[in-house]
Design a protein around this motif. Structure first.
Motif, short mmCIF file in Angstrom:
data_model
loop_
_atom_site.label_atom_id
_atom_site.label_comp_id
_atom_site.label_asym_id
_atom_site.label_seq_id
_atom_site.Cartn_x
_atom_site.Cartn_y
_atom_site.Cartn_z
N PRO A 181 -9.85 3.22 10.36
CA PRO A 181 -9.00 2.34 9.56
C PRO A 181 -8.93 2.80 8.11
CG PRO A 181 -11.12 1.31 9.95
CD PRO A 181 -11.12 2.58 10.75
N GLU A 182 -7.72 2.91 7.57
CA GLU A 182 -7.53 3.25 6.16
C GLU A 182 -7.38 1.94 5.38
OE1 GLU A 182 -5.22 7.06 5.41
OE2 GLU A 182 -4.13 6.17 7.08
N THR A 183 -8.21 1.77 4.40
CA THR A 183 -8.24 0.52 3.65
C THR A 183 -7.29 0.58 2.46
OG1 THR A 183 -10.57 0.25 4.25
CG2 THR A 183 -9.75 -1.10 2.45
N VAL A 184 -6.49 -0.47 2.31
CA VAL A 184 -5.57 -0.57 1.17
C VAL A 184 -6.38 -1.10 -0.02
CG1 VAL A 184 -3.48 -1.63 0.25
CG2 VAL A 184 -3.62 -1.01 2.68
N GLN A 185 -6.43 -0.30 -1.08
CA GLN A 185 -7.24 -0.64 -2.25
C GLN A 185 -6.38 -0.63 -3.51
OE1 GLN A 185 -11.18 1.81 -1.54
NE2 GLN A 185 -9.49 2.73 -0.42
N MET A 186 -6.26 -1.80 -4.15
CA MET A 186 -5.52 -1.90 -5.40
C MET A 186 -6.52 -1.84 -6.54
SD MET A 186 -2.19 -4.26 -4.92
CE MET A 186 -1.39 -3.27 -6.18
N THR A 211 -5.09 -11.31 -9.15
CA THR A 211 -4.38 -11.45 -7.88
C THR A 211 -3.21 -10.48 -7.86
OG1 THR A 211 -2.78 -13.11 -8.64
CG2 THR A 211 -4.95 -13.91 -7.86
N PHE A 212 -2.59 -10.33 -6.69
CA PHE A 212 -1.45 -9.42 -6.59
C PHE A 212 -0.33 -9.85 -7.52
CE2 PHE A 212 2.51 -7.79 -4.95
CZ PHE A 212 2.20 -6.45 -4.67
N ALA A 213 -0.11 -11.14 -7.66
CA ALA A 213 0.98 -11.65 -8.51
C ALA A 213 0.83 -11.19 -9.95
CB ALA A 213 1.03 -13.17 -8.44
N ASP A 214 -0.40 -10.87 -10.36
CA ASP A 214 -0.66 -10.47 -11.75
C ASP A 214 -0.17 -9.07 -12.07
OD1 ASP A 214 -1.88 -12.90 -12.27
OD2 ASP A 214 -3.88 -12.17 -11.72
N HIS A 247 5.57 -10.87 -1.59
CA HIS A 247 5.08 -11.78 -2.63
C HIS A 247 6.21 -12.27 -3.54
CE1 HIS A 247 1.22 -9.94 -1.42
NE2 HIS A 247 0.67 -11.03 -1.91
N GLY A 248 7.46 -12.08 -3.10
CA GLY A 248 8.59 -12.58 -3.86
C GLY A 248 8.92 -11.79 -5.10
N LEU A 249 8.51 -10.51 -5.14
CA LEU A 249 8.77 -9.65 -6.28
C LEU A 249 9.62 -8.46 -5.85
CD1 LEU A 249 5.15 -9.57 -7.78
CD2 LEU A 249 7.07 -10.95 -8.61
N THR A 250 10.10 -7.69 -6.82
CA THR A 250 10.85 -6.47 -6.53
C THR A 250 10.26 -5.32 -7.34
OG1 THR A 250 12.46 -6.69 -8.33
CG2 THR A 250 12.94 -7.87 -6.27
N ARG A 251 10.74 -4.11 -7.08
CA ARG A 251 10.26 -2.95 -7.84
C ARG A 251 10.59 -3.08 -9.32
NH1 ARG A 251 8.35 1.08 -4.57
NH2 ARG A 251 9.01 0.98 -2.39
N ALA A 252 11.65 -3.81 -9.63
CA ALA A 252 12.05 -4.01 -11.02
C ALA A 252 11.04 -4.85 -11.79
CB ALA A 252 13.43 -4.66 -11.09
N ASP A 253 10.16 -5.54 -11.06
CA ASP A 253 9.16 -6.40 -11.70
C ASP A 253 7.93 -5.64 -12.16
OD1 ASP A 253 10.49 -8.92 -11.51
OD2 ASP A 253 10.05 -8.94 -9.36
N ALA A 301 -4.80 -11.00 0.10
CA ALA A 301 -4.99 -12.08 1.09
C ALA A 301 -4.02 -13.21 0.76
CB ALA A 301 -6.44 -12.57 1.04
N GLY A 302 -3.90 -14.15 1.71
CA GLY A 302 -3.06 -15.31 1.47
C GLY A 302 -1.70 -15.23 2.15
N PRO A 303 -0.80 -16.14 1.80
CA PRO A 303 0.53 -16.22 2.45
C PRO A 303 1.33 -14.93 2.34
CG PRO A 303 0.09 -18.21 1.17
CD PRO A 303 -1.00 -17.24 0.84
N GLY A 304 1.22 -14.22 1.21
CA GLY A 304 1.97 -12.98 1.05
C GLY A 304 1.57 -11.93 2.08
#
Length: 323
Positions: free
Chosen positions: A121-126, A136-139, A165-171, A220-223
């Motif tokens: 498994p390759e882990t997604v790491q931000m 959070t991702f929204a940040d 998460h309701g965002l676009t690349r422009a964000d 994690a979460g709804p997104g």
């Protein structure tokens, strides 16, 4: 005298060339397209190449396997589709997209792709700078984010994560650096976030954390639930505490399996011997690479959605895993 020296040099070169040709004629060659030096594909590929070279003989000829650096999954799938390399490591979702001709491969269906087996498994790491004020991702909105080159697996994943998460690349202020380049930019304070999908611990992140304070953002979460509804290959996982220096708590995130793949022109006996050598010697890889512990015969068919190579299928039939 001068003519004699020239004649002797010519004879030496002829004999040397003859010996080289004889050695080459006594070997069979195979390559593995991996990734950049800052990820997991390349070091693991090098160790697998050594394992194959040490154990595989085909029709009385010793195998010589090499690991080649590359631009990872999307580039590797393309190389296989064109028949320009024998085998490669490709993320499961990218392999599926390439075979079906969707997403990055829209209109470029590669029905000649074949699977040898599932790896780890390759882990997604931000990865973010601790001073970047993100939890959070929204940040990440308004921040500089590295996603790799346009069309790459990382680039596609960032787009999918933003949309979920309701965002676009422009964000975001998108940066197209490689894993290694993005880590250097974080060190220098010229980048806020690097999206890295690789086996954990990842060498480039380990190096970064040993010299700088970093944070791994939770995914994690709804997104993430929404992402999984369109990208079912991504499974929820945990990046365990102390995977990296300063990371003292578990971090929920997602992961996708890496697949060892080939194409339909690879010789059946070669595919059989490669698959057999890997899955009958997993304990060897486990001793020399941390992700080797994740490669098992029991998980060899996980996340594979494209046809198996007939040679690999023969091996799994012998093991009673396919009919």
């Amino acid at each position: 005298m001068k003519k004699r020296i020239i004649w002797l040099l010519a004879c030496t070169l002829f004999v040397s060339f003859g010996l080289t040709a004889a050695i080459a004629a006594d070997r069979v060659f195979v390559a593995i397209a991996t990734g950049g030096t800052g990820g997991t594909y390349y070091p693991l590929g090098g160790m697998l190449a050594q394992l194959l070279s040490n154990t595989v003989t085909i029709d009385g000829k010793k195998l010589s396997a090499t690991a080649e650096t590359s631009n990872a999954s999307v580039a590797n799938a393309t190389l296989l589709g064109k028949g320009e390399i024998e085998t490669a490591f490709v993320a499961a979702d990218i392999l599926d997209a390439g075979y079906k001709g969707i997403k990055q491969f829209d209109g470029k269906k590669m029905v000649n792709l074949r699977a040898l087996g599932s790896l780890y498994p390759e882990t997604v790491q931000m990865v973010v700078r601790t001073g970047a004020n993100m939890n959070t991702f929204a940040d990440i909105k308004g921040k500089s984010v590295s996603s790799g080159s346009p069309g790459s697996g990382q680039w596609q994943l960032l787009g999918d994560l933003l949309e979920a998460h309701g965002l676009t690349r422009a964000d975001v202020k998108e940066d197209y650096s490689s894993f290694a380049q993005s880590v250097e930019k974080i060190k220098d304070g010229n980048l806020d976030v690097s999206l890295i999908t690789a086996g954990a611990p990842t060498a480039s992140i380990t190096e970064l954390s040993n010299a700088h304070e970093i944070k791994i953002l939770p995914l994690a979460g709804p997104g993430i639930d929404k992402l999984q509804s369109v990208q079912p290959y991504y499974a929820k996982t945990i990046l365990r505490a102390n995977t990296y220096k300063g990371q003292t708590t578990d971090v929920p995130t997602i992961a996708v399996r890496a697949i060892w793949a080939s194409h339909d022109k690879l010789d059946d006996e070669m595919a059989y011997q490669l698959t057999k050598a890997l899955y009958e010697n997993t304990e060897t890889l486990a001793k020399v690479h941390v992700m080797g512990k994740e490669i098992t015969l029991q998980t060899a068919l996980e996340s594979i959605s494209i046809p198996l190579h007939p040679g690999a299928e023969r091996f799994y039939k012998e093991k009673g895993m396919v009919k």
